[in-house]
Design a protein around this motif. Structure first.
Motif, short mmCIF file in Angstrom:
data_model
loop_
_atom_site.label_atom_id
_atom_site.label_comp_id
_atom_site.label_asym_id
_atom_site.label_seq_id
_atom_site.Cartn_x
_atom_site.Cartn_y
_atom_site.Cartn_z
N LEU A 206 25.79 10.68 85.63
CA LEU A 206 25.91 9.95 84.36
C LEU A 206 26.13 10.92 83.19
N ILE A 207 25.42 12.03 83.21
CA ILE A 207 25.58 13.02 82.13
C ILE A 207 27.03 13.49 82.05
N ARG A 208 27.63 13.73 83.21
CA ARG A 208 28.99 14.25 83.21
C ARG A 208 29.99 13.23 82.67
N ILE A 209 29.79 11.96 83.03
CA ILE A 209 30.71 10.93 82.52
C ILE A 209 30.58 10.81 81.00
N VAL A 210 29.33 10.75 80.54
CA VAL A 210 29.10 10.59 79.11
C VAL A 210 29.70 11.78 78.35
N ARG A 211 29.53 12.96 78.92
CA ARG A 211 30.03 14.17 78.27
C ARG A 211 31.56 14.10 78.14
N ILE A 212 32.21 13.77 79.23
CA ILE A 212 33.67 13.72 79.21
C ILE A 212 34.15 12.65 78.22
N SER A 213 33.52 11.49 78.26
CA SER A 213 33.92 10.42 77.35
C SER A 213 33.76 10.86 75.91
N THR A 214 32.66 11.56 75.65
CA THR A 214 32.41 12.04 74.29
C THR A 214 33.48 13.03 73.86
N ILE A 215 33.80 13.96 74.77
CA ILE A 215 34.82 14.96 74.44
C ILE A 215 36.14 14.26 74.14
N GLU A 216 36.50 13.27 74.97
CA GLU A 216 37.75 12.56 74.76
C GLU A 216 37.73 11.82 73.43
N ALA A 217 36.59 11.17 73.16
CA ALA A 217 36.48 10.40 71.91
C ALA A 217 36.56 11.32 70.69
N MET A 218 35.97 12.51 70.82
CA MET A 218 35.97 13.44 69.69
C MET A 218 37.36 14.00 69.42
N ALA A 219 38.23 13.86 70.42
CA ALA A 219 39.58 14.40 70.26
C ALA A 219 40.58 13.33 69.82
N THR A 220 40.09 12.10 69.56
CA THR A 220 41.04 11.03 69.20
C THR A 220 41.53 11.21 67.76
N ASP A 221 42.59 10.46 67.46
CA ASP A 221 43.16 10.51 66.11
C ASP A 221 42.19 10.00 65.05
N TYR A 222 41.41 8.96 65.43
CA TYR A 222 40.43 8.43 64.48
C TYR A 222 39.52 9.53 63.98
N VAL A 223 39.00 10.29 64.95
CA VAL A 223 38.03 11.32 64.61
C VAL A 223 38.71 12.41 63.76
N GLU A 224 39.92 12.76 64.15
CA GLU A 224 40.66 13.75 63.37
C GLU A 224 40.80 13.27 61.92
N ALA A 225 41.21 11.99 61.83
CA ALA A 225 41.42 11.41 60.50
C ALA A 225 40.13 11.42 59.70
N ALA A 226 39.04 11.04 60.37
CA ALA A 226 37.76 10.99 59.68
C ALA A 226 37.34 12.38 59.22
N ARG A 227 37.59 13.35 60.11
CA ARG A 227 37.25 14.74 59.77
C ARG A 227 38.01 15.16 58.52
N LEU A 228 39.33 14.85 58.54
CA LEU A 228 40.16 15.23 57.40
C LEU A 228 39.69 14.54 56.13
N ALA A 229 39.21 13.28 56.31
CA ALA A 229 38.73 12.53 55.16
C ALA A 229 37.37 13.04 54.69
N GLY A 230 36.81 14.00 55.39
CA GLY A 230 35.56 14.61 54.94
C GLY A 230 34.30 13.86 55.36
N VAL A 231 34.42 13.00 56.36
CA VAL A 231 33.22 12.32 56.85
C VAL A 231 32.34 13.36 57.55
N PRO A 232 31.02 13.34 57.25
CA PRO A 232 30.14 14.35 57.85
C PRO A 232 30.16 14.25 59.39
N GLU A 233 30.05 15.42 60.03
CA GLU A 233 30.16 15.50 61.49
C GLU A 233 29.15 14.58 62.19
N ARG A 234 27.90 14.56 61.69
CA ARG A 234 26.86 13.75 62.29
C ARG A 234 27.29 12.28 62.31
#
Lengths: 325, 281, 546
Positions: A206-234
């Motif tokens: 389960l840990i491995r699946i959650v980890r991979i999903s998280t990594i994939e989610a963190m690499a999406t365009d939404y997250v990139e956009a949010a990062r660029l918009a200055g949304v705090p990492e947390r």
């Protein structure tokens, strides 16, 4: 109206999944019945053993309906099963199967429930944290440990734990021995080792699946956009990453729950825990056919149901899937 | 035990761990050697009653003796072979049947394809261990149940993989030209398609072997598979666990063997699979 | 129908029923050699035992004058939904723990192994043919409600057991006693009319289910209506968990019982040792692993007790099929088992050697027959004579896989290859597949007397004639001997019958493994004796050291 069409499609999707699950259950019931009654030798004599008088064998053959054609027997059995009639145990006491397996079912539910309750939050926490901090010490340690542990069968993990915690540092009982009608929750010390074994054996996946999903989610365009918009990492982690990894995580939790249904036999036998797994292994040994059929069906139905629920929940939470429909 | 699905996923979720892979490859090699050839160097007959029961480790018996006064070291050295060979047998059977079905499904499609997909769905609705237990209720315990059960569990997955690989190859030029040359289906499958999908199948078989070994070990532990007096790691754990306080080495030794073997096969298998997928990309 | 046939059928029916009831209690089919039944012997046979205390290292300490007081907490492991309070329907071990202490029988085995009248004062044959027996009751015996025990209660109890074909132990009584013709002679005298002569009727009356209940008791399984004459009376009953019985002050053997109360507490077997050491219980059941019991030796927190010879593993050769139809092959097999090594490996030497015959604890046993030893050379020579050098046989094992594995190793020295066919324990008595079919198999009889086992195992058509012993003259002689009322004469006839059995039979019985159990070191009055643990479940004889 696109909204109506979409919700219509949604209902249709869910109904289709339910239909598939029902067909599956039917096929599984056929397989279980066929596998347990096409025995070499005479089931009746096998069950009665030394005390078999010809009359007793005849009576048991009657009870099992062994004289009838296979299709007729199967349909009669299926009909009874649908009505909730699980038949009568062939072992000494001749108890109704439903009565006989009631306590084991509860005990297994307690064991599985306790395991999931601890395992899921733990795995989510470690998995998300590893995913967010990809490549750092925690991630590497978790990855190493989980890669090692997924490979080790439950009874080996359990045996090692017994050696550690019941033999060398005897703080816990080596066997569960929740006996009679005692609720295992009332003697939690007996639950510790079985639950710990299942958590250790199951968390890695389960840990491995959650980890991979998280990594994939963190690499999406939404997250990139949010990062660029200055949304705090947390906030990115809680808002985007967690939400976007939800669907694969639900599937992973369901897979873990299903794995539990298989892994629980071995752990129950190892710790002499009085659940359905133990009951099934005993029933196989004494060839108590109705009990075998009942428990096998019960576990298969639970398996199918978990899958179904996970699918439906995934459809409901994942907007991409919804629009795809 | 859904070790298979777990392994299937592991390949996609691999973790980089390069340095350790080499170490584990060595461990895996040693464990494989122990499993296959250990009985040749065993100091005693693994079934021989060579001492008193429950002797603790000492110069005569490095791991002590078990409940029947048999040498635990000798039993451990001899205790891996059958399970490893049975896992190989089960996978060979499964690959043979699964590839034929998969090739036909991929090349011909139609009914075989539909049946295959449904069979796989049914199988996924059943924990592997439960399936083999139900089979054992009918067939009685023994090694036949192990091979048949584990093969049955693996066939649909293999068939699916073979089907997908076949689909990828079937539309390529050389297959089409073979069709144009008027070659029969069997010849095309054998000469053109099989060699092309073989690497995929072989890599998959390695991972399946690890899963098969674990299921077989689990069944042996439950007393459904290998029967005494044949020495077997999982059976040793099961038969000695009630004596664990009297002579822990009867459990420690086989436990360590299974753990080391399973971990090394898993890690090496993963490394190989990752290398392949990287090579493809 | 001639007499032997009739006799045979009666015994068959009885045995079937008893075995059925006991199999339900898990007493017949032992899970493994070392996991024998919780109660030691499967049946409460008597007939006057002699060699009960035959093993070394008994840690029992029986000293001083008994004192009253204290609560005895005994662990039981099979309490559960099948428990019953009906003493005439007992099946689980816990049922027997209760019935033996809430009720009494007309006769009981004594600590020296003889059978003596218990509720009865005298049990005497009224005629020369041993077909009518007169039982005079003790006077002054009272039930827990204060009412006196009368002959009516006795006859009513026997009619309850043997008058209704649906009663669980019907076949223990019906083939022997004609309950309709038996009658009450006066307040304290019952006349039993038998269906055929039976010499050892006193022993017959000591059997397990023949408890005396109060005339007319309704709903006997209701805790509130448990009214016995026993040393303890029912206090409370929680099925699957706990039974509390308190001292009956009016017991006719006062000052017994000594304990104020006895509690039966459900604890799984594997946990009983820990529970004892933690002070949660005062007594365990028999240990499944002898070595684990022996770990308690020298432990100040526990005393070790034993049931001698409770576990006799047994292999059977069928005398009617090759290669075992040759007496030389049978003899070679018997010489190829290393009985001493078996004793060490299987029982940690907590056992005695067996000599391929049943019943060494009983006076009917022929102890003059020489002990068979491990002699591979002689076995080889015999096989050569028989033209069977390098014999290969298949042993079907489900009850004693450990012993079978060891035997296979030991027999190699005689050039015999024993291949093992491991079958599920549940299949051992499968009459369709294995039981009575396989040429070389195994069985479990428990520590029973020769005369008890013979009609069931050595009569041509007996249901458990596992070895196919077939000797009509031998059979006739046995039946003649059984009608003899004089113990000494009857037993000497029985002993003669064992000689051909030892020479020619197909049974390999090699060890009498002891059952070991443990309790609080304060416990006094526990003796090593056959039957059930705790002095054949007589808690009334035990007390706590002051």
């Amino acid at each position: 109206m696109p909204g109506a069409a979409s919700s219509h499609g949604l209902i249709w999707m869910i109904l289709r999944r339910i239909g598939v699950a029902l067909v599956l259950a039917l096929v599984v019931s056929f397989l279980v019945y066929a596998a347990t009654t096409v025995l070499p030798g005479d089931v009746a004599a096998a069950v009665l053993g030394r005390n078999a008088t010809p009359e007793a064998v005849a009576a048991l053959r009657e009870q099992l309906g062994l004289g009838d054609p296979f299709a007729q027997r199967y349909l009669a059995w299926l009909g009874a099963l649908v009505r909730g009639d699980l038949g009568t145990s062939l072992a000494g006491t001749r108890m109704p199967v439903s009565e006989l397996i009631a306590t084991p079912v509860r005990n297994t539910a307690v064991l599985a429930g306790a395991t999931l309750l601890l395992l899921v939050p733990l795995a989510l926490f470690v998995g998300i944290l590893s995913g967010v901090r990809q490549g750092r010490a925690l991630d590497r340690a978790a990855a190493g440990v989980s890669l090692t542990l997924t490979a080790v069968p439950e009874f080996v993990v359990g045996a090692l734990l017994v050696l550690a915690l019941a033999v060398y540092v005897p703080v816990l009982p080596a066997v569960s021995l929740v006996s009679g009608d005692v609720n295992p929750l009332s003697v939690p010390e007996f639950l510790v080792l079985p639950v710990l074994t299942l958590i250790i054996a199951g968390a890695a996946y389960l840990i491995r699946i959650v980890r991979i999903s998280t990594i994939e989610a963190m690499a999406t365009d939404y997250v990139e956009a949010a990062r660029l918009a200055g949304v705090p990492e947390r906030r990115i982690v809680t808002r985007y990453a967690v939400r976007n990894s939800l669907a694969p995580t639900i599937q992973a939790i369901s897979a873990t729950a299903q794995w539990l249904l298989g892994g629980i036999f071995v752990v129950e036998v190892l710790f002499a825990y009085p659940g359905v797994g133990n009951a099934l292994v005993t029933a196989v040994q004494v060839r108590d056919v109705p009990v075998i059929q009942a428990i096998a069906m019960l576990l298969a139905l639970a398996f199918i149901l978990i899958n179904l629920v996970a699918d439906i929940v995934t459809i409901l939470v994942d907007p991409r899937l919804r629009t795809a429909a | 035990m859904s070790a298979l699905d777990r392994h299937g996923v592991e390949r996609r979720t691999g973790v980089s761990w390069r340095g350790a892979v080499g170490v584990w490859a060595v461990v895996g090699g040693i464990m494989l050697a122990v499993a296959l050839a250990g009985s040749l160097v065993a100091p005693y007959d693994p079934a021989g009653l060579v001492g008193k029961s429950f002797l603790l480790p000492g110069p005569d018996h490095w791991f002590g003796t078990d409940s029947l006064g048999r040498d635990v070291l000798s039993r451990v050295l001899a205790g891996g072979r059958t399970a490893v060979l049975l896992a190989v047998a089960a996978i060979v059977v499964a690959e043979a049947v699964g590839c034929v079905i998969g090739l036909l499904a991929g090349y011909r499609g139609g009914l075989v394809d539909a049946v295959l997909m449904r069979a796989n769905d049914v199988l996924l609705a059943f924990p592997a261990l439960l399936l083999v237990l139900v089979l054992a209720a009918g067939l009685g315990p023994g090694t036949v149940v192990l091979v048949v059960g584990v093969a049955v569990v693996n066939i649909p997955g293999i068939a699916r993989l073979a089907r997908a690989a076949t689909l990828g190859v079937a539309t390529t030029g050389y297959v089409e030209s073979a069709v144009v040359r008027g070659e029969g289906t069997a010849a095309i499958l054998r000469r053109e398609i099989l060699p092309n999908i073989a690497p995929t199948i072989v890599a998959d078989a390695g991972v399946r072997f690890a899963g098969a070994f674990l299921i077989i070990a689990g069944l042996n532990f439950l007393g459904i598979g290998i029967q005494p007096p044949a020495p077997d790691w999982a059976t040793m754990i099961a038969e000695n666990r009630s004596y664990i306080t009297l002579q822990p080495w009867t459990v420690i030794a086989p436990t360590a063997c299974i753990a080391l073997f399973a971990i090394s096969v898993n890690i090496v298998g993963e490394a190989v699979a990752r290398r392949r997928s990287r090579g493809r990309a | 129908m001639d007499r032997s046939e009739e006799f045979n059928i009666r015994l068959n029916r009885r045995r079937l029923l008893e075995r059925g009831a006991m199999a339900g209690a898990g007493l017949i089919v032992v899970p493994s050699l070392l996991a024998a039944c919780g109660g030691g012997s499967a049946t409460d046979t008597g007939g006057g035992a002699t060699g009960a205390a035959s093993t070394a290292a008994n840690t029992e300490t029986t000293s001083g004058t008994p004192v009253s007081g204290g609560i005895f907490r005994a662990a039981v492991s099979d309490a559960g939904p099948t428990e019953t309070l009906d003493p005439h329907a007992i099946a689980s071990v816990v049922d027997q723990y209760r019935a033996f202490n809430l009720y009494d029988r007309l006769a009981e085995t004594q600590i020296d192994g003889t059978v003596k009248p218990h509720l009865a004062e005298t049990i005497e044959a009224a005629d020369d043919t041993s077909t009518t027996w007169v039982v005079k009751l003790r006077s002054g015996v009272t039930f827990h409600d204060g009412s006196p025990l009368t002959a009516n209660d006795v006859l009513w109890s026997f009619r309850r057991i043997g008058g209704d074909p649906k009663a669980p132990y019907f076949a223990s009584v019906d083939p022997y006693i004609d309950v309709a013709k038996s009658s009450v002679k006066d307040d304290l005298t019952v006349e039993f009319v038998l269906k055929a002569p039976y010499g050892n009727f006193q022993w017959f009356l000591s059997q397990k289910p023949l408890f005396i209940v109060k005339d007319g008791t309704k709903d006997i399984a209701d805790p509130a209506s448990v009214v016995g004459t026993g040393p303890f009376k029912m206090e409370s009953f929680e099925p699957g968990q706990k039974t509390v019985m308190t001292r009956y002050d009016g017991y006719f053997l006062a000052p017994e019982p000594y304990f104020d109360a006895v509690e039966l507490i459900q604890i799984a077997k594997e946990q009983q040792k820990a529970a004892l050491l933690a002070g949660q219980i005062d007594g365990t059941e028999n240990f499944d692993v002898i070595a684990q019991a022996l770990e308690l030796e020298g432990n100040a927190a526990a005393a070790l007790f034993r049931v001698p010879g409770a576990n006799p593993p047994q292999f059977n050769m069928r005398m009617d099929v090759a290669p075992f139809d040759d007496p030389k092959v049978r003899e070679a097999m018997k010489l190829s088992i290393d009985r001493e090594q078996m004793m060490s490996l299987l029982f940690q030497d907590q056992a005695t050697l067996a000599n391929d015959l049943h019943g060494p604890s009983f006076p009917s046993y022929n102890s003059g027959i020489p002990q068979r030893a491990y002699d591979p050379e002689k076995a080889k020579a015999l096989l050569k004579e028989a033209g069977q050098e390098g014999l290969t046989v298949e042993l079907v094992t489900g009850l004693y896989p450990d012993a079978a594995q060891a035997f296979a190793q030991q027999a190699k020295a005689s050039g015999i290859t024993i291949n093992l066919k491991k079958i599920p324990q549940a299949d051992v008595y499968n009459t369709d597949l294995y039981y009575l079919k396989v040429p070389f198999g195994e069985t479990y009889w428990g520590n029973d007397s020769f005369e008890y086992i013979a009609p069931m195992a050595y009569f041509k058509d007996a249901p458990y004639n596992e070895t196919r012993w077939n000797d009509p003259a031998w059979e006739k002689e046995f039946i003649t001997a059984s009608a003899i009322a004089d113990d000494a004469e009857r037993n000497s006839r029985y002993q003669e019958l064992q000689v051909p059995l030892w020479e020619n039979g197909g049974e390999i019985i090699f060890n009498w493994g002891d059952g070991l159990f443990a309790g609080s070191p304060k416990i006094q009055g526990v003796q090593p004796r056959i039957g059930f643990i705790w002095n054949d479940l007589r808690f009334r004889e035990m007390w706590y050291q002051a």
